[in-house]
Design an enzyme around this catalytic site. Structure first.
Site, PDB file in Angstrom:
ATOM      1  N   ASP A 156       0.850  -1.197   0.000  1.00 60.92           N
ATOM      2  CA  ASP A 156       0.000   0.000   0.000  1.00 60.92           C
ATOM      3  C   ASP A 156       0.891   1.254   0.000  1.00 60.92           C
ATOM      4  OD1 ASP A 156      -2.432   1.391   0.219  1.00 60.92           O
ATOM      5  OD2 ASP A 156      -2.353   1.425   2.421  1.00 60.92           O
ATOM      6  N   ASP A 173      -8.633   1.263   6.522  1.00 61.56           N
ATOM      7  CA  ASP A 173      -7.645   1.103   7.590  1.00 61.56           C
ATOM      8  C   ASP A 173      -8.105   1.814   8.878  1.00 61.56           C
ATOM      9  OD1 ASP A 173      -5.373   0.576   9.037  1.00 61.56           O
ATOM     10  OD2 ASP A 173      -4.105   1.998   7.990  1.00 61.56           O
ATOM     11  N   ARG A 229      -8.587   0.790  13.133  1.00 63.56           N
ATOM     12  CA  ARG A 229      -7.849   1.417  14.237  1.00 63.56           C
ATOM     13  C   ARG A 229      -8.826   1.923  15.293  1.00 63.56           C
ATOM     14  NH1 ARG A 229      -3.022   4.908  11.286  1.00 63.56           N
ATOM     15  NH2 ARG A 229      -2.305   3.228   9.944  1.00 63.56           N
TER      16      ARG A 229
HETATM   17  P1  13P Z   1      -8.830   5.148   5.518  1.00 65.44           P
HETATM   18  O1  13P Z   1      -7.945   6.104   6.232  1.00 65.44           O
HETATM   19  O2  13P Z   1     -10.118   5.782   5.121  1.00 65.44           O
HETATM   20  O3  13P Z   1      -9.055   3.888   6.256  1.00 65.44           O
HETATM   21  O4  13P Z   1      -8.083   4.764   4.133  1.00 65.44           O
HETATM   22  C1  13P Z   1      -7.143   3.729   4.083  1.00 65.44           C
HETATM   23  C2  13P Z   1      -6.384   3.703   2.812  1.00 65.44           C
HETATM   24  O5  13P Z   1      -6.703   4.345   1.840  1.00 65.44           O
HETATM   25  C3  13P Z   1      -5.204   2.817   2.760  1.00 65.44           C
HETATM   26  O6  13P Z   1      -4.504   2.946   1.563  1.00 65.44           O
HETATM   27  O1  G3H Z   2      -3.330   5.119   3.501  1.00 64.94           O
HETATM   28  C1  G3H Z   2      -2.624   4.811   4.434  1.00 64.94           C
HETATM   29  C2  G3H Z   2      -2.963   3.639   5.262  1.00 64.94           C
HETATM   30  O2  G3H Z   2      -4.007   3.935   6.149  1.00 64.94           O
HETATM   31  C3  G3H Z   2      -1.751   3.143   5.969  1.00 64.94           C
HETATM   32  O3  G3H Z   2      -1.408   4.024   6.977  1.00 64.94           O
HETATM   33  O4  G3H Z   2       0.946   4.588   6.446  1.00 64.94           O
HETATM   34  O5  G3H Z   2       0.009   4.912   8.755  1.00 64.94           O
HETATM   35  O6  G3H Z   2       0.443   2.607   7.885  1.00 64.94           O
HETATM   36  P1  G3H Z   2       0.096   4.043   7.558  1.00 64.94           P
HETATM   37 ZN    ZN Z   3      -4.596   4.947   0.771  1.00 68.59          ZN
END
Ligand code: 13P
Ligand code: G3H
Ligand code: ZN
Length: 315
Positions: free
Chosen positions: A81, A256, A260
């Protein structure tokens, strides 16, 4: 069973969206797999750069391998990601990932397309697919902070040209969402007209919706009642809108933040109610059950619940 992201998208396009959920630790991983098995859904496990740093790459990858053994009926893809070019190459060379995301959306169009093309060439040589991003979502993307006003929606003509130039397999589009807990104020929401315009120029092409957490008001209320201080302006995507975005080509939905919030609520409530407690396995056990239920619920909204056997037959 780990499959390619492409295999999942081929079954899903237009019918359901594959939930893409981030993992950072063992509890999230077990909850995630249990929730997907519970709801009989295919899914994507995502690892961010931040997660790779927090939990060590080897630890995360081996947790996924262990989960694959523990849940032999699960069908899922493993995805990087928001990668930069270097991390993408690292994941491509490791041979473990189904797909990578190269996020060069903070660069001008030409540079974004050129960087993405380089990653696509390296990835395709190994049978790995590539997600890229065009347009800027609001919120925080790793080190890049974009405010709502400057988050510009993806231009459909540019999207078509970007895919042609870069050869990317799926595209994260800016359609109104942003990362984190503060996506919308008032009546803001998804820009369905924009999604439809993009689909018109990129038919049958998988679009990815980042920033798709719904930030339930009830979750925020409970966190705050248990000592949290999350502003009540926190607002996310209406999860009932996923079903409208799916026929328009939204095939992968990234979530994500909501997970959390589940973690925070469970742990805050536990330590509020049991101030003398310090065995973290107790709230950890509750969290895994609650997270599994949360995933199963999301999959219902993404219409991926119950699609496991259809995907298995297609392989
Ligand atoms: P959220 O912050 O809305 O959960 O998005 C997660 C995301 O786009 C991870 O790539
Ligand atoms: O888009 C980001 C995701 O929520 C991952 O978040 O980079 O804090 O792990 P992070
Ligand atoms: Zn994202």
């Amino acid at each position: 069973m780990i499959v390619t992201t492409k295999q999942l998208f081929e079954v899903a396009y237009g019918k359901f969206a594959v939930g893409a959920y981030n993992i950072n630790n063992m509890e999230q991983t077990l909850g995630l797999f249990r929730g997907n098995i519970q709801s009989k859904a295919p899914f994507i496990v995502q690892i961010s750069k931040g997660a790779r740093k927090y939990a060590e790459v080897k630890m995360l990858e081996n947790m996924i391998r262990a989960a694959e053994e523990l849940f032999p009926e699960a069908i899922f893809a493993v995805h990087l990601d928001h990668g930069d070019e270097e991390t993408c190459y690292d994941c491509i060379d490791s041979g473990f990932y189904s797909s990578v995301m190269i996020d060069a959306s903070h660069h001008p169009f030409k540079e974004n397309a050129a960087i993405t093309k380089r990653v696509v060439e390296r990835a395709h040589a190994k049978g790995i697919s590539v997600e890229a991003e065009l347009g800027q979502l609001g919120g925080v993307e790793e080190d890049v902070k974009v405010d709502e006003k400057n988050a510009n929606l993806t231009d459909p003509n540019e999207a078509k040209e970007f895919v042609r130039q870069s050869g990317c397999d799926s595209l994260a589009v800016a359609i109104g969402t942003s990362h984190g807990a503060y996506k919308f104020t008032g009546s803001q929401g998804l820009h369905f007209n924009r999604i439809a315009e993009i689909q018109k120029l990129l038919p049958q092409y998988p679009l990815v919706m980042h920033g798709s957490s719904s930030v339930p008001a009830e979750e925020v209320r409970r966190i705050n009642e248990a000592g949290g201080g999350i502003p009540t302006t926190a607002k996310g995507v209406d999860e009932n809108e996923f079903a409208k975005a799916i026929p328009l080509g939204v095939t992968k939905v990234n979530i994500d933040t909501d997970g959390r919030l589940v973690w925070t609520r469970v742990h805050r409530e536990f330590f509020r109610d049991y101030p003398e407690a310090f065995d973290f396995r107790k709230p950890g056990t509750t969290y895994m059950t609650e997270y599994a239920n949360f995933i199963a619920h999301k999959n219902e909204k993404l219409l991926s619940a119950g699609k496991l056997e259809e995907v298995r037959k297609s392989l």
